[in-house]
Motif scaffolding. Structure first.
Motif, PDB file in Angstrom:
ATOM      1  N   ALA A   8       2.012  -9.835  15.995  1.00  0.00           N
ATOM      2  CA  ALA A   8       2.046 -10.783  15.147  1.00  0.00           C
ATOM      3  C   ALA A   8       1.917 -10.293  13.683  1.00  0.00           C
ATOM      4  N   ARG A   9       2.524 -10.604  12.628  1.00  0.00           N
ATOM      5  CA  ARG A   9       2.317 -10.087  11.243  1.00  0.00           C
ATOM      6  C   ARG A   9       0.726 -10.289  11.056  1.00  0.00           C
ATOM      7  N   ILE A 156       8.575  -6.786  14.846  1.00  0.00           N
ATOM      8  CA  ILE A 156       8.092  -8.023  15.134  1.00  0.00           C
ATOM      9  C   ILE A 156       9.286  -9.062  15.311  1.00  0.00           C
TER      10      ILE A 156
END
Length: 224
Positions: A8-9, A156
């Motif tokens: 995830a970011r 992502i």
């Protein structure tokens, strides 16, 4: 067997030097023109842009600020900064840090764990399986990522959901749920001047892994 989860970011919001060890043991999978290859990351180097962290990084492409070449480094984390080295080799970085704060994690080495036949066609000079993605140019070639057409692709959101086989390119980064325990750290490979010395121990690798690069100092990288 290692358990993975999609990156995830938020996993990449810290500066590159902090994020770098988290990528060891992670997987980067690419689907390029319908051909799929997955590499387990075994070696990374951190690079900071102008104003990032407490120490200026003279070895970074972004040391002087944002330019058309390094613009991807200044964007949101999780995109891939793909640049050309020596006019020949396409090298792959995972962008780290919040948008507007430049950071890159150069993928220096990896083990091809899926698609070795495809990587072998792309890397006909590789004599051993360990050499398919040993070194940043080789890794980029094995994954099929090329500058400039793949610079900036999203590892992502760009691969969620994973698309069917088709033309073009997508990438997906998965992190190991359990961190690698045996990690080594030292100077970056082939970086000129002080940026390639022990003053910048910004290279991380899985200790003893055969796919890790051989260390070579850069021009003028002399220890004081």
């Amino acid at each position: 067997m290692t358990d993975y989860r999609p990156a995830a970011r938020e996993d990449l919001l810290d500066v590159a030097l902090v994020v770098a060890p988290r990528l060891l043991g992670a997987r980067l999978t690419t689907l390029v023109d319908g051909q799929r290859v997955c590499v387990r990351i075994t070696e990374v180097e951190a690079y900071h842009g102008l104003g990032t962290g407490g120490v200026s990084d003279p070895g970074s492409h972004a040391r002087m600020g944002q330019t058309p070449r390094n613009a991807t480094m200044w964007g949101e984390p999780g995109h891939l900064y793909v640049y050309l080295s020596h006019g020949i080799h396409s090298c792959v970085n995972v962008v780290a840090g919040p948008a507007g704060v430049a950071g890159g994690l150069l993928l220096r080495g990896g083990e091809v764990i899926e698609g070795a036949d495809v990587a072998g066609v792309r890397r006909p000079a590789a004599r051993l399986p360990r050499d398919l993605a040993r070194g940043p140019g080789r890794l980029g070639q094995a994954l099929g990522l090329r500058h400039p057409i793949h610079d900036g692709i999203d590892a992502i959101a760009g691969a969620a959901p994973w698309p069917p086989e088709r033309a073009g390119a997508v990438a997906r980064l998965d992190l190991a749920r359990e961190p690698v325990r045996d990690v080594s750290r030292g100077p970056r490979v082939g970086v000129a001047g002080v940026a390639g010395t022990s003053a910048f121990p910004w290279r991380f690798w899985i200790t003893g892994d055969p796919t890790v690069s051989v260390f070579r100092p850069g021009r003028g990288a002399v220890e004081s």
